[in-house]
Scaffold this motif. Structure first.
Motif, PDB file in Angstrom:
ATOM      1  N   ARG A  29       0.822  -1.210   0.000  1.00  0.00           N
ATOM      2  CA  ARG A  29       0.000   0.000   0.000  1.00  0.00           C
ATOM      3  C   ARG A  29       0.856   1.260   0.000  1.00  0.00           C
ATOM      4  N   VAL A  30       2.004   1.192   0.646  1.00  0.00           N
ATOM      5  CA  VAL A  30       2.938   2.325   0.600  1.00  0.00           C
ATOM      6  C   VAL A  30       3.374   2.569  -0.841  1.00  0.00           C
ATOM      7  N   ALA A  31       3.685   1.502  -1.548  1.00  0.00           N
ATOM      8  CA  ALA A  31       4.088   1.626  -2.953  1.00  0.00           C
ATOM      9  C   ALA A  31       2.942   2.151  -3.804  1.00  0.00           C
ATOM     10  N   GLU A  32       1.731   1.623  -3.608  1.00  0.00           N
ATOM     11  CA  GLU A  32       0.574   2.054  -4.392  1.00  0.00           C
ATOM     12  C   GLU A  32       0.251   3.530  -4.160  1.00  0.00           C
ATOM     13  N   ALA A  33       0.568   4.032  -2.970  1.00  0.00           N
ATOM     14  CA  ALA A  33       0.326   5.441  -2.660  1.00  0.00           C
ATOM     15  C   ALA A  33       1.415   6.351  -3.227  1.00  0.00           C
ATOM     16  N   GLY A  34       2.430   5.767  -3.850  1.00  0.00           N
ATOM     17  CA  GLY A  34       3.507   6.563  -4.423  1.00  0.00           C
ATOM     18  C   GLY A  34       4.454   7.148  -3.386  1.00  0.00           C
ATOM     19  N   LEU A  35       4.542   6.493  -2.232  1.00  0.00           N
ATOM     20  CA  LEU A  35       5.414   6.980  -1.154  1.00  0.00           C
ATOM     21  C   LEU A  35       6.766   6.283  -1.197  1.00  0.00           C
ATOM     22  N   GLU A  36       7.774   7.001  -0.793  1.00  0.00           N
ATOM     23  CA  GLU A  36       9.099   6.402  -0.633  1.00  0.00           C
ATOM     24  C   GLU A  36       9.259   5.810   0.755  1.00  0.00           C
ATOM     25  N   LEU A 134       8.427  17.374  11.494  1.00  0.00           N
ATOM     26  CA  LEU A 134       8.454  16.819  10.138  1.00  0.00           C
ATOM     27  C   LEU A 134       7.848  17.767   9.110  1.00  0.00           C
ATOM     28  N   ALA A 135       7.445  18.960   9.533  1.00  0.00           N
ATOM     29  CA  ALA A 135       6.700  19.870   8.656  1.00  0.00           C
ATOM     30  C   ALA A 135       7.459  20.185   7.371  1.00  0.00           C
ATOM     31  N   HIS A 136       8.780  20.301   7.447  1.00  0.00           N
ATOM     32  CA  HIS A 136       9.566  20.665   6.259  1.00  0.00           C
ATOM     33  C   HIS A 136       9.525  19.570   5.188  1.00  0.00           C
ATOM     34  N   LEU A 137       9.107  18.364   5.567  1.00  0.00           N
ATOM     35  CA  LEU A 137       9.011  17.265   4.601  1.00  0.00           C
ATOM     36  C   LEU A 137       7.650  17.240   3.895  1.00  0.00           C
ATOM     37  N   SER A 138       6.710  18.076   4.368  1.00  0.00           N
ATOM     38  CA  SER A 138       5.341  18.100   3.826  1.00  0.00           C
ATOM     39  C   SER A 138       4.772  16.684   3.690  1.00  0.00           C
ATOM     40  N   PRO A 139       4.738  15.934   4.778  1.00  0.00           N
ATOM     41  CA  PRO A 139       4.281  14.536   4.694  1.00  0.00           C
ATOM     42  C   PRO A 139       2.796  14.446   4.357  1.00  0.00           C
ATOM     43  N   ARG A 140       2.417  13.347   3.715  1.00  0.00           N
ATOM     44  CA  ARG A 140       1.010  13.071   3.412  1.00  0.00           C
ATOM     45  C   ARG A 140       0.417  12.238   4.549  1.00  0.00           C
ATOM     46  N   THR A 141      -0.775  12.603   4.972  1.00  0.00           N
ATOM     47  CA  THR A 141      -1.448  11.882   6.054  1.00  0.00           C
ATOM     48  C   THR A 141      -2.388  10.847   5.449  1.00  0.00           C
ATOM     49  N   LEU A 142      -2.115   9.567   5.711  1.00  0.00           N
ATOM     50  CA  LEU A 142      -2.872   8.477   5.108  1.00  0.00           C
ATOM     51  C   LEU A 142      -3.172   7.387   6.145  1.00  0.00           C
ATOM     52  N   PRO A 143      -4.402   6.889   6.211  1.00  0.00           N
ATOM     53  CA  PRO A 143      -4.760   5.837   7.181  1.00  0.00           C
ATOM     54  C   PRO A 143      -4.451   4.437   6.634  1.00  0.00           C
ATOM     55  N   LEU A 144      -3.219   4.184   6.275  1.00  0.00           N
ATOM     56  CA  LEU A 144      -2.882   2.921   5.618  1.00  0.00           C
ATOM     57  C   LEU A 144      -3.039   1.724   6.552  1.00  0.00           C
ATOM     58  N   VAL A 145      -2.593   1.854   7.785  1.00  0.00           N
ATOM     59  CA  VAL A 145      -2.714   0.730   8.726  1.00  0.00           C
ATOM     60  C   VAL A 145      -4.165   0.538   9.137  1.00  0.00           C
ATOM     61  N   GLU A 146      -4.883   1.639   9.366  1.00  0.00           N
ATOM     62  CA  GLU A 146      -6.293   1.536   9.730  1.00  0.00           C
ATOM     63  C   GLU A 146      -7.080   0.790   8.658  1.00  0.00           C
ATOM     64  N   ALA A 147      -6.750   1.040   7.387  1.00  0.00           N
ATOM     65  CA  ALA A 147      -7.448   0.361   6.300  1.00  0.00           C
ATOM     66  C   ALA A 147      -7.187  -1.146   6.314  1.00  0.00           C
ATOM     67  N   LEU A 148      -5.980  -1.540   6.705  1.00  0.00           N
ATOM     68  CA  LEU A 148      -5.670  -2.968   6.812  1.00  0.00           C
ATOM     69  C   LEU A 148      -6.428  -3.613   7.967  1.00  0.00           C
ATOM     70  N   ARG A 149      -6.612  -2.870   9.040  1.00  0.00           N
ATOM     71  CA  ARG A 149      -7.192  -3.430  10.258  1.00  0.00           C
ATOM     72  C   ARG A 149      -8.697  -3.653  10.174  1.00  0.00           C
ATOM     73  N   VAL A 150      -9.378  -2.992   9.239  1.00  0.00           N
ATOM     74  CA  VAL A 150     -10.836  -2.945   9.293  1.00  0.00           C
ATOM     75  C   VAL A 150     -11.490  -4.296   9.018  1.00  0.00           C
ATOM     76  N   VAL A 151     -10.885  -5.149   8.194  1.00  0.00           N
ATOM     77  CA  VAL A 151     -11.394  -6.502   7.960  1.00  0.00           C
ATOM     78  C   VAL A 151     -10.506  -7.476   8.721  1.00  0.00           C
TER      79      VAL A 151
END
Length: 406
Positions: A29-36, A134-151
């Motif tokens: 999911r990290v890869a699919e989101a285009g994150l390094e 971490l503000a200088h990195l302009s991070p993206r906020t994503l609920p990636l783990v929460e999405a895995l946990r729901v099922v």
């Protein structure tokens, strides 16, 4: 604070291979989101990915997850050896403490780990203290783990089934102990019996287990999050028995409205409406149904029955590592039910000066419907308790005297 990994203690039914699969899915999911890189920082997320129980207190923990390469865990020095038990982390690094001398704290070590990364993601629950560094990195906020946990996985289903069984036990003990005039002291004490049963039958990870057992007395029961005192007595009106548990990492609840004297007509009428609201909500639970639809249908019925001014909350919420988590059975939620999601069904009616009318159950979404995992009685006859219970009264008097409660 720390405790050995659950899969080493034998209290966990989740295999090491499942933790490895969870990390694999997160990396995908990290890869699919285009994150390094993606920074995991919440206690529940790290526990979900590693099975290692810990309590961060003021000292933050981090897992740096990348689509490829080593997964790095950064922890305070006193936790370094303990966290080596994590099954899917390649390297465990540490910072000194909190606070720490310049150059030895979490911020410096974390920024070193993130150096050179472009697209970085963080969790929605990231504390502001960390986010500001971490503000200088302009991070993206994503609920990636929460999405895995729901099922939930089959192993998680069994963990939740266990937790629901103890939530049922809690309500059973509360109803058995209750009599007209019973004190909250006597009812809260039932939590100890439930806790001991869990310890005997399932083991007990003190950092991922909690037991809240008690009854909210009328009319305070009209305030769902009001706080009773141990001296409060349960007499006339609707009381709400509550088993709100987390057992070795997984949570469940059971709640029942009950009476210790014959209910008055206004209470009987509200109780009947609550039961019908529950029936309508349950009838909608199956894969493919919008959570918001369940809440809208339930709320619409309650409003048409004249209780629009007596509603205080949504129809339900999810269960998993938390007692309250996604999916939310609420208007405004975009979640759609899928098999092996876990939710509560708990429409409530709150009558000022009278009390609250609410049952709550832990419910698994099945392939073609639902399975209710809590089984305490729901009908008014079973939940109207008028027996004198002389032995319980004597025990209660002794307990109050020992605790200095009148």
């Amino acid at each position: 604070m720390r405790l050995p990994a659950l899969f080493e203690q034998g209290t966990d039914m989740i295999a090491r291979s499942e933790y490895l699969e969870r990390m694999r899915c997160l990396r995908q999911r990290v890869a699919e989101a285009g994150l390094e890189a993606f920074l995991v920082s919440s206690e529940d997320s790290i526990y979900y990915l590693t099975g290692v129980s810990y309590r961060p207190l003021e000292r933050p923990f981090f897992i740096l997850v990348k689509p490829e390469g080593k997964q790095v865990l950064l922890v305070p020095a006193l936790e370094q050896e303990h966290l080596r038990a994590a099954p899917n982390v390649d390297e465990v690094l540490h910072y000194w403490d909190y606070p720490a001398p310049v150059g030895q704290g979490w911020a410096e070590r974390l920024l070193e780990l993130l150096e050179g990364f472009g697209q970085v993601g963080v969790e929605p629950s990231l504390p502001q203290e960390i986010a500001s560094r971490l503000a200088h990195l302009s991070p993206r906020t994503l609920p990636l783990v929460e999405a895995l946990r729901v099922v939930k996985s089959p192993a998680e289903v069994e963990m939740l089934r266990d937790a629901a069984r103890y939530a049922d036990l809690a309500v059973e003990k509360l109803l058995a102990t209750s009599y007209y005039g019973v004190s909250e002291l006597e009812l809260f004490a039932q939590g100890r019996a439930v806790q001991l049963r869990i310890m005997k039958e399932r083991g007990y990870d003190v950092l991922t287990s909690s037991v809240l057992v008690g009854s909210w007395p009328a009319p305070l029961s009209a305030q769902p999050h009001g706080v009773p005192t141990i001296a409060d007595r349960l007499e006339v009106g609707p009381h709400i028995a509550l088993g709100f548990l987390r057992v070795n990492g997984y949570a469940a609840e059971c709640e029942r409205t009950y009476f210790l004297s014959p209910p008055r007509e206004v209470e009987r009428a509200a109780f009947a409406v609550m039961l019908e609201a529950r029936r309508r909500a349950f009838a909608l639970v199956r894969p493919g149904v919008d959570c918001s639809e369940i809440d809208a249908v339930t709320k619409d019925f309650l409003q048409k029955e004249g209780h629009g001014g007596h509603l205080l909350h949504r129809t339900g919420h999810g269960f998993g590592l938390g007692n309250h988590e996604a999916p939310w059975v609420a208007e405004g939620c975009t979640d759609v039910l899928r098999e092996n999601m876990f939710i509560s069904i708990e429409p409530g009616i709150y009558l000022p000066g009278v009390g609250g009318i609410r049952h709550s159950d832990t419910v698994r979404v099945t392939r073609d419907g639902y399975e209710c995992l809590t089984h305490a009685p729901t009908d008014l006859a079973s939940l109207t308790i008028t027996a004198s219970k002389r032995l319980h009264r004597v025990k209660g008097a002794l307990m109050r005297r020992a605790a200095g409660v009148k």
